[in-house]
Write a protein that holds these residues in place. Structure first.
Motif, PDB file in Angstrom:
ATOM      1  N   UNK A 140       0.792  -1.226   0.000  1.00 23.19           N
ATOM      2  CA  UNK A 140       0.000   0.000   0.000  1.00 23.19           C
ATOM      3  C   UNK A 140       0.816   1.264   0.000  1.00 23.19           C
ATOM      4  N   UNK A 141       2.108   1.166   0.331  1.00 22.67           N
ATOM      5  CA  UNK A 141       2.952   2.369   0.376  1.00 22.67           C
ATOM      6  C   UNK A 141       3.139   2.980  -0.997  1.00 22.67           C
ATOM      7  N   UNK A 142       2.925   2.203  -2.048  1.00 22.13           N
ATOM      8  CA  UNK A 142       3.148   2.727  -3.402  1.00 22.13           C
ATOM      9  C   UNK A 142       2.211   3.881  -3.719  1.00 22.13           C
ATOM     10  N   UNK A 143       0.962   3.837  -3.207  1.00 29.48           N
ATOM     11  CA  UNK A 143       0.028   4.931  -3.470  1.00 29.48           C
ATOM     12  C   UNK A 143       0.525   6.236  -2.854  1.00 29.48           C
ATOM     13  N   UNK A 144       1.026   6.176  -1.634  1.00 25.54           N
ATOM     14  CA  UNK A 144       1.541   7.382  -0.989  1.00 25.54           C
ATOM     15  C   UNK A 144       2.735   7.936  -1.751  1.00 25.54           C
ATOM     16  N   UNK A 145       3.591   7.055  -2.247  1.00 24.86           N
ATOM     17  CA  UNK A 145       4.756   7.494  -3.012  1.00 24.86           C
ATOM     18  C   UNK A 145       4.316   8.153  -4.312  1.00 24.86           C
ATOM     19  N   UNK A 146       3.352   7.555  -4.996  1.00 22.19           N
ATOM     20  CA  UNK A 146       2.870   8.129  -6.252  1.00 22.19           C
ATOM     21  C   UNK A 146       2.203   9.484  -6.019  1.00 22.19           C
ATOM     22  N   UNK A 147       1.438   9.605  -4.922  1.00 22.91           N
ATOM     23  CA  UNK A 147       0.817  10.889  -4.608  1.00 22.91           C
ATOM     24  C   UNK A 147       1.876  11.945  -4.316  1.00 22.91           C
ATOM     25  N   UNK A 148       2.938  11.536  -3.630  1.00 30.17           N
ATOM     26  CA  UNK A 148       4.027  12.468  -3.321  1.00 30.17           C
ATOM     27  C   UNK A 148       4.708  12.948  -4.600  1.00 30.17           C
ATOM     28  N   UNK A 149       4.973  12.033  -5.508  1.00 31.55           N
ATOM     29  CA  UNK A 149       5.615  12.411  -6.766  1.00 31.55           C
ATOM     30  C   UNK A 149       4.702  13.311  -7.593  1.00 31.55           C
ATOM     31  N   UNK A 150       3.397  13.008  -7.602  1.00 29.63           N
ATOM     32  CA  UNK A 150       2.481  13.842  -8.373  1.00 29.63           C
ATOM     33  C   UNK A 150       2.414  15.246  -7.803  1.00 29.63           C
ATOM     34  N   UNK A 152       4.786  16.732  -6.127  1.00 32.63           N
ATOM     35  CA  UNK A 152       6.062  17.389  -6.428  1.00 32.63           C
ATOM     36  C   UNK A 152       6.114  17.849  -7.887  1.00 32.63           C
ATOM     37  N   UNK A 153       5.477  17.113  -8.782  1.00 30.92           N
ATOM     38  CA  UNK A 153       5.414  17.549 -10.179  1.00 30.92           C
ATOM     39  C   UNK A 153       4.573  18.808 -10.313  1.00 30.92           C
ATOM     40  N   UNK A 154       3.429  18.837  -9.620  1.00 27.36           N
ATOM     41  CA  UNK A 154       2.531  19.983  -9.733  1.00 27.36           C
ATOM     42  C   UNK A 154       3.085  21.227  -9.052  1.00 27.36           C
ATOM     43  N   UNK A 155       3.765  21.060  -7.920  1.00 32.45           N
ATOM     44  CA  UNK A 155       4.146  22.202  -7.085  1.00 32.45           C
ATOM     45  C   UNK A 155       5.610  22.611  -7.231  1.00 32.45           C
ATOM     46  N   UNK A 156       6.477  21.658  -7.572  1.00 36.49           N
ATOM     47  CA  UNK A 156       7.914  21.943  -7.537  1.00 36.49           C
ATOM     48  C   UNK A 156       8.635  21.624  -8.841  1.00 36.49           C
ATOM     49  N   UNK A 157       7.893  21.291  -9.899  1.00 36.97           N
ATOM     50  CA  UNK A 157       8.525  21.049 -11.191  1.00 36.97           C
ATOM     51  C   UNK A 157       9.418  19.824 -11.234  1.00 36.97           C
ATOM     52  N   UNK A 158       9.028  18.757 -10.544  1.00 36.49           N
ATOM     53  CA  UNK A 158       9.853  17.556 -10.508  1.00 36.49           C
ATOM     54  C   UNK A 158      10.126  17.004 -11.898  1.00 36.49           C
ATOM     55  N   UNK A 159       9.146  17.093 -12.788  1.00 39.47           N
ATOM     56  CA  UNK A 159       9.306  16.524 -14.127  1.00 39.47           C
ATOM     57  C   UNK A 159       9.765  17.548 -15.159  1.00 39.47           C
TER      58      UNK A 159
END
Length: 234
Positions: A140-150, A152-159
């Motif tokens: 279940x930790x994968x969902x939290x990781x994916x939400x964190x990455x998403x 970071x993409x929206x707010x901090x330009x990760x991608x």
């Protein structure tokens, strides 16, 4: 990337991924060779040790093998599913140190409570003392990781990078994730002090209104338009 990450001084206890990576036997062997535990999603047709097809394996599972458990909290509370876990035969090359076992293989299935025909499958490789409930939590930790990455993409330009070398990519994502961690910690501190969380505005109200048997567009009142024009001239 995986080789560099596993070779880095950062501790890596577990790896979790979706079925696109989980079905890759070379990826699983790489993790096993480095002694890294994993809980990887796999497709229904997955073959593994002692298991011709993973969906056929769980089709023969008794009813009491399924247990309701949460794999973590979601937006609406605990994410509850029916889970079943079974230990698989060991592989001498990777699961033993000399004559003594050091790792254990598992197969897991996650079944929807409302839609029992929706089942997801996982393969796991874990230390001997690991329990089925721990594997559920890791899955279940994968969902939290994916939400964190998403986020970071929206707010901090990760991608938002255009690099071809590992060093440049690593520096960019490190800076982006550091910025995201700072924002998350700042928001948590503000909530702890009693500040109201910032909520996104709702969708714009449609100007369409029904009058009798037809639709009309409803615009601002003449007074509102006059006040706006007056403000613009000041």
């Amino acid at each position: 990337m995986v080789l560099r990450t596993l070779a880095s001084p950062l501790p890596v206890a577990w790896v979790t991924a979706d079925s696109a990576d989980g079905q890759d036997g070379r990826f699983r062997r790489l993790l096993e060779q480095t002694g890294t535990g994993y809980v990887l999603a796999v497709p229904t047709s997955q073959f593994t040790v002692g298991c011709p097809r993973i969906d056929g394996l769980f089709a023969r599972a008794p009813d009491e093998a399924w247990e309701k458990a949460s794999c973590g909290d979601g937006a609406k509370g605990p994410r509850l599913y029916h889970w079943a876990a079974v230990r698989l035969p060991a592989v001498a090359e990777f699961d033993y140190q000399g004559e003594f076992p050091c790792r254990m293989r598992w197969a897991l299935a996650r079944r929807s409570i409302r839609r029992p025909d929706e089942i997801a499958y996982y393969l796991a490789y874990a230390p001997l003392e690991t329990t089925a409930h721990q594997l559920v939590r890791i899955a279940g930790a994968r969902w939290a990781i994916e939400e964190c990455f998403q986020a970071a993409k929206n707010e901090c330009g990760l991608d938002q990078y255009e690099v071809r070398r590992y060093v440049g990519w690593y520096r960019h994502i490190t800076l982006a994730m550091l910025a995201h961690a700072f924002l998350a910690a700042t928001a948590q501190q503000a909530r702890a002090k009693g500040a109201e969380p910032v909520r996104p505005t709702g969708p714009l109200r449609s100007p369409w209104r029904r009058f009798g048997d037809s639709w009309q567009l409803v615009g601002p009142s003449p007074h509102t338009c006059a006040d706006t024009a007056a403000d613009a001239t000041l």
